[in-house]
Design an enzyme around this catalytic site. Sequence first.
Site, PDB file in Angstrom:
ATOM      1  N   GLU A 270      24.179 -43.555   5.209  1.00 14.76           N
ATOM      2  CA  GLU A 270      23.093 -42.762   4.623  1.00 14.76           C
ATOM      3  C   GLU A 270      22.374 -43.526   3.517  1.00 14.76           C
ATOM      4  O   GLU A 270      21.147 -43.461   3.391  1.00 14.76           O
ATOM      5  CB  GLU A 270      23.637 -41.445   4.059  1.00 14.76           C
ATOM      6  CG  GLU A 270      24.287 -40.549   5.112  1.00 14.76           C
ATOM      7  CD  GLU A 270      25.778 -40.757   5.249  1.00 14.76           C
ATOM      8  OE1 GLU A 270      26.500 -39.760   5.439  1.00 14.76           O
ATOM      9  OE2 GLU A 270      26.239 -41.926   5.163  1.00 14.76           O
TER      10      GLU A 270
ATOM     11  N   THR B 156      55.064 -57.806  35.295  1.00 15.87           N
ATOM     12  CA  THR B 156      54.526 -58.358  34.056  1.00 15.87           C
ATOM     13  C   THR B 156      55.092 -59.723  33.691  1.00 15.87           C
ATOM     14  O   THR B 156      54.567 -60.395  32.820  1.00 15.87           O
ATOM     15  CB  THR B 156      54.800 -57.400  32.883  1.00 15.87           C
ATOM     16  OG1 THR B 156      56.231 -57.244  32.730  1.00 15.87           O
ATOM     17  CG2 THR B 156      54.186 -56.039  33.148  1.00 15.87           C
TER      18      THR B 156
ATOM     19  N   LEU C  59      49.561 -63.189  17.862  1.00 17.04           N
ATOM     20  CA  LEU C  59      49.023 -61.836  17.660  1.00 17.04           C
ATOM     21  C   LEU C  59      47.867 -61.828  16.661  1.00 17.04           C
ATOM     22  O   LEU C  59      47.810 -61.002  15.753  1.00 17.04           O
ATOM     23  CB  LEU C  59      50.125 -60.875  17.188  1.00 17.04           C
ATOM     24  CG  LEU C  59      51.270 -60.591  18.170  1.00 17.04           C
ATOM     25  CD1 LEU C  59      52.183 -59.507  17.616  1.00 17.04           C
ATOM     26  CD2 LEU C  59      50.766 -60.209  19.541  1.00 17.04           C
TER      27      LEU C  59
END
Length: 365
Positions: free
Chosen positions: A46, A155, A198
């Site tokens: 805003e 996997t 990671l």
Amino acid sequence: MARAIQLAERGRLTTDPNPRVGCVLVRDGEIVGEGWHRRAGEPHAERFALVTAAERARGATAYVTLEPCCHHGRTPPCTDGLIAAGVARVVCAMVDPNPLVAGQGLAQLREAGIETETGLMEAEARALNPGFVKRMEQGRPYVRCKLAASLDGRTAMASGESKWISSEAARRDVQRLRARSSAIMTGIGTVLADDPSLNVRLDPSQLTGMDAEDPVRQPLRVVVDTFWRMPPMARMLALPGETLVAGAEHLPERAAALEAAGAQVVVCPRHLGRVDLPALMETLAQRAINEVLLETGPTLAGAAVSAGLVDEIILYLAPHLMGQSAQGLFDLPLVEAMADRVALDILDVRRVGPDLRISARPCLE
């Protein structure tokens, strides 16, 4: 409002832990100002829109994706700015679930004589901030479980070899998932087997929605490690960003060694002999973690699904077969009847390079 949502999307990778918010000011049928929240500590959407509109904001309608804030935090209340600018009407897509706001911003605007309306494109606005909304409403982060598998659902090979199941295009897509996440979580088994980084390895120019000057934010790395087996020499501990190791066993010497290596440690309650995952998620929410990307093996992935913690599964299916001796996707409690299956609601299916990316939501009661 559609334009405000587009603007809010620009903050997808940078606003954390704040919500992504966009604002458009319209007067006499013309856009006179617009803005979006870029990062925590900087002006809200805003405020940016009011600056660009200047005097043209008087008498305008503000379309905002989230209820304007009404409390002093790192920035002043947006309600004060809208009132001072003479805005005549505020349309917000959704009420802010933050207890510090929660309708009070709209009430303040109405008390100042500003017309208010809520609910326009609310579903799209909620989708902008699944983690922020869940953290505020339920006290837990939104959890995505990312997996890569062969077409027969494997996997890794029986030996543990898994590089690479998915394509380079899929791995780049995962980097974008990492970049939008507040934290990346894995289990100690994955750390011991793969010594993963990671981290986000794409630069700003490769991450959609980031300006070239925006620094790449590294998500918190979280390792679930009941018995503190994390090696102090683990690769991720030497990388930029923070690593949190969550254990449950009382082994202060091991925990202290990890702290000395640069890790943060947290002791969690135990459940069935392991770290209590719901308790860990609540701890992460208290640290303002909105979205968790779970990148792990079948044991932790299955435990998270069984505990009802996974909100979304993102599965990359590669066009090859690995055979029955290879490892599967989830270690789940024994399913003996069709009625015991974990039902999934498919949200999206698309091609990513040669692979299929499937997004699904577990239908857990």
